[in-house]
Scaffold this motif. Structure first.
Motif, mmCIF file in Angstrom:
data_model
loop_
_atom_site.group_PDB
_atom_site.id
_atom_site.type_symbol
_atom_site.label_atom_id
_atom_site.label_comp_id
_atom_site.label_asym_id
_atom_site.label_seq_id
_atom_site.Cartn_x
_atom_site.Cartn_y
_atom_site.Cartn_z
ATOM 1 N N ASP A 255 -21.487 80.549 -44.758
ATOM 2 C CA ASP A 255 -20.134 80.304 -45.251
ATOM 3 C C ASP A 255 -19.616 81.459 -46.111
ATOM 4 O OD1 ASP A 255 -22.233 79.352 -46.901
ATOM 5 O OD2 ASP A 255 -20.837 78.160 -48.079
ATOM 6 N N CYS B 94 -16.301 80.003 -40.817
ATOM 7 C CA CYS B 94 -17.089 78.844 -41.253
ATOM 8 C C CYS B 94 -16.200 77.769 -41.873
ATOM 9 C CB CYS B 94 -18.158 79.297 -42.238
ATOM 10 S SG CYS B 94 -19.391 78.033 -42.560
ATOM 11 N N HIS B 95 -16.237 76.576 -41.297
ATOM 12 C CA HIS B 95 -15.501 75.404 -41.764
ATOM 13 C C HIS B 95 -13.990 75.576 -41.706
ATOM 14 C CE1 HIS B 95 -19.250 73.642 -42.883
ATOM 15 N NE2 HIS B 95 -19.510 74.607 -43.746
ATOM 16 N N ASP C 1 -13.784 77.887 -36.472
ATOM 17 C CA ASP C 1 -15.204 77.515 -36.423
ATOM 18 C C ASP C 1 -15.440 76.647 -35.187
ATOM 19 O OD1 ASP C 1 -17.829 77.154 -37.065
ATOM 20 O OD2 ASP C 1 -17.471 76.016 -38.887
#
Length: 46
Positions: free
Chosen positions: A8, A14-15, A19
């Protein structure tokens, strides 16, 4: 259980909306899965 290599902090997707499944490292997953499973077994015993 979450196993992370701090992705992350290194992966801008990431997220987020970027993603997606195509960014996963499927070559690494089979090596990590047994280690994670053994960790969970050990934690359950304690």
């Amino acid at each position: 259980m979450m196993l992370t290599d701090t992705a992350d902090f290194r992966n801008p997707h990431c997220h987020g909306s970027g993603d997606t499944w195509d960014k996963l490292d499927y070559a690494v997953m089979p090596r990590l899965t047994p280690a994670l499973a053994e960790t969970l077994v050990q934690l359950a015993r304690d």
